[in-house]
Design an enzyme around this catalytic site. Sequence first.
Site, PDB file in Angstrom:
ATOM      1  N   GLY A 305      56.407  37.587  55.764  1.00 34.42           N
ATOM      2  CA  GLY A 305      56.992  37.475  54.425  1.00 34.42           C
ATOM      3  C   GLY A 305      57.429  38.827  53.908  1.00 34.42           C
ATOM      4  O   GLY A 305      57.902  39.696  54.657  1.00 34.42           O
ATOM      5  N   SER A 306      57.237  39.032  52.614  1.00 31.15           N
ATOM      6  CA  SER A 306      57.765  40.242  51.964  1.00 31.15           C
ATOM      7  C   SER A 306      57.096  41.528  52.414  1.00 31.15           C
ATOM      8  O   SER A 306      57.592  42.621  52.115  1.00 31.15           O
ATOM      9  CB  SER A 306      57.639  40.112  50.444  1.00 31.15           C
ATOM     10  OG  SER A 306      58.581  39.193  49.951  1.00 31.15           O
ATOM     11  N   THR A 307      55.962  41.452  53.116  1.00 29.41           N
ATOM     12  CA  THR A 307      55.345  42.690  53.598  1.00 29.41           C
ATOM     13  C   THR A 307      56.212  43.381  54.643  1.00 29.41           C
ATOM     14  O   THR A 307      55.955  44.535  54.990  1.00 29.41           O
ATOM     15  CB  THR A 307      53.949  42.410  54.202  1.00 29.41           C
ATOM     16  OG1 THR A 307      54.066  41.433  55.240  1.00 29.41           O
ATOM     17  CG2 THR A 307      52.990  41.911  53.132  1.00 29.41           C
ATOM     18  N   LYS A 309      59.437  43.940  54.122  1.00 27.42           N
ATOM     19  CA  LYS A 309      60.566  44.574  53.432  1.00 27.42           C
ATOM     20  C   LYS A 309      60.572  46.103  53.516  1.00 27.42           C
ATOM     21  O   LYS A 309      61.652  46.705  53.617  1.00 27.42           O
ATOM     22  CB  LYS A 309      60.616  44.099  51.972  1.00 27.42           C
ATOM     23  CG  LYS A 309      61.066  42.644  51.838  1.00 27.42           C
ATOM     24  CD  LYS A 309      60.954  42.122  50.416  1.00 27.42           C
ATOM     25  CE  LYS A 309      61.362  40.640  50.360  1.00 27.42           C
ATOM     26  NZ  LYS A 309      61.120  40.027  49.031  1.00 27.42           N
ATOM     27  N   ASP A 603      57.992  34.200  48.744  1.00 31.84           N
ATOM     28  CA  ASP A 603      59.007  34.199  49.787  1.00 31.84           C
ATOM     29  C   ASP A 603      59.290  32.759  50.194  1.00 31.84           C
ATOM     30  O   ASP A 603      58.381  31.951  50.351  1.00 31.84           O
ATOM     31  CB  ASP A 603      58.509  34.968  51.017  1.00 31.84           C
ATOM     32  CG  ASP A 603      58.150  36.396  50.664  1.00 31.84           C
ATOM     33  OD1 ASP A 603      58.892  36.992  49.886  1.00 31.84           O
ATOM     34  OD2 ASP A 603      57.123  36.886  51.154  1.00 31.84           O
TER      35      ASP A 603
END
Length: 605
Positions: A305-307, A309, A603
Amino acid sequence: MSWRKHISPPHPPGRRRGAGPSARRRMVVVVGLLGLAATGLMARAFDLQVVRKQFYQRQGDARFLREMPIPVSRGTIFDRNGEPLAVSTPVMSIWANPSEVLDNDERIPQLAQALGVNADELKSRLAQRSDREFVYLRRQMAPEAAQAILDLGIPGINGQREFKRFYPSGEVTAHVLGFTNIDDRGQEGLELAYDDWLSGKPGAKRVIRDRMGHVVEDVEQVRAPKPGQNLTLSIDRRIQFLAYSELKSTLEKFQADSGSIVVLDVKTGEVLAMVNLPTYNPNAINGSKPSQRRNRAMTDVLEPGSTVKPILMAAALSSGKFTPTSPIIDTTGGHWFFQGHDIHDTHNYGLLTPTGVITKSSNVGAAHIAMQLDTGLMYDTYRAFGLGNSTDSGFPGEASGHLRIGRDWRPLEKAILGYGYGLNVTVLQLANAYATIADGGVMHSPTFIKGNDNSAKQIISPEVAHELIRMMETVTGPGSTAPQARIANYSVAGKTGTAHKANAGGYDKSSYTAAFAGIVPASNPRLVGVVVVDNPQKGSYYGGMVSAPVFAKVMDGALRLLDVPPDNIGRWYVGGPLQGAGGLVGSQPPVDAPIDDAPVDEDTP
């Protein structure tokens, strides 16, 4: 003619009439036979004592001379501060020669009572194995209990000295250490990975036993025992206990299925703590399930997920097309309909800087950035950070994750890879990627051994790494996704992730993975921590609400235990060059601004 009669001379003494030459022959025969017998005896004696001496010696030895193992203690496993995590304690096993025991079957009830088993079942078991000379009756008993059985003096019953593994920390360190089997050989975890190092080499000696099987004399040492060598881990038992306690409390609070925490030393790649729940007690392995014994941080994969980015942003900054403050990315409306797919945010963030994409965890912004990057550069950056590759930690069963080759990416796939879907990573891989950013772009191979010389290579430039840390500091600032990750008197950089879980039909809209990955202190990184909570079902399910508080509590304690000096006394947020660029364009909160109700990130694939 003479009147005297002829008189024959008398016989010699001891000689009878008719005992002439034939008597002498018989004497010769007798003497010859005696001589032959003597010669035969001497020949036989020569054959037994010279010609076939070794054969008969072996036959005799086979009946009374035995080679017995000399058990050795398995090496002790210590934590980095010298605290024992796995030790071997002496025990005794009781074994029997079934035929000898059965010859004295009136003693079997007494033996069965001492062993705590049924007498008929014991007798049947011995009868089934009567063709053997060695059968275990009970393994790994306390020495005093075993000696009490031997003191009964039952023929055919003997004892054998062994060692049993004991884990003082029990379930807290179970997944890292693993366990040994009844023969004291490593089965999982580091016990398996370093089995040869820890187990040593048993010795052997020859002894003489009497007909009852008792040793009456030691003859010689055949092979000297070589005790196992000790092993000092990078694990800090204090941080391990702290991580275990906080994760357990969180799983109970949010009624989650499972969870993992990994804490790394930034400068060395050493694993200071690794905790998984559910867990098991390695001192009572028979009561556990295979699912409990799995080291999820190493063997299970998840979509990050967003980790992911910050890794996308590393490619963006390295490309030269992006800086922390430019270009401006339009996320107006909170939706981007791309190739028939709705990429959306939880809020309408409007115009964002690249730092704002990190601060607000904008999926729309991340997808726009991904589509502006060269596919080869994006793929190479992801791969360089270890995504899709094993970390080479040496841990048994470590998963490598999955990342498709860049040339096969479709446009939509590339867009969603920008915010962490379409790839799989382990918790350790994610922690190692953040540790690479924290150490100025230098990647170390994670290690569980204190002081281990491991490889290190430059992945991104120190300048890009520094900019990424400053961008991630805004994630714990006002209006961000993880204000609960703040630690008093320390600056924190990190990233949240709240990802839908995949199922057979796509994605489960009601099942999530809540994650937080962070770096402390942000100004001079020392530690990296990653917290992943699987399927929280009560209360919140967002990474910033579920996992970020765990990170803050564990790292707060770890920093103090390691005497890391504070870098942000009296201030919750460092600010600096990126202050004001972390949120909406034009937004410039003061350094000591009050905490806002932070929007949460979710997400969506």
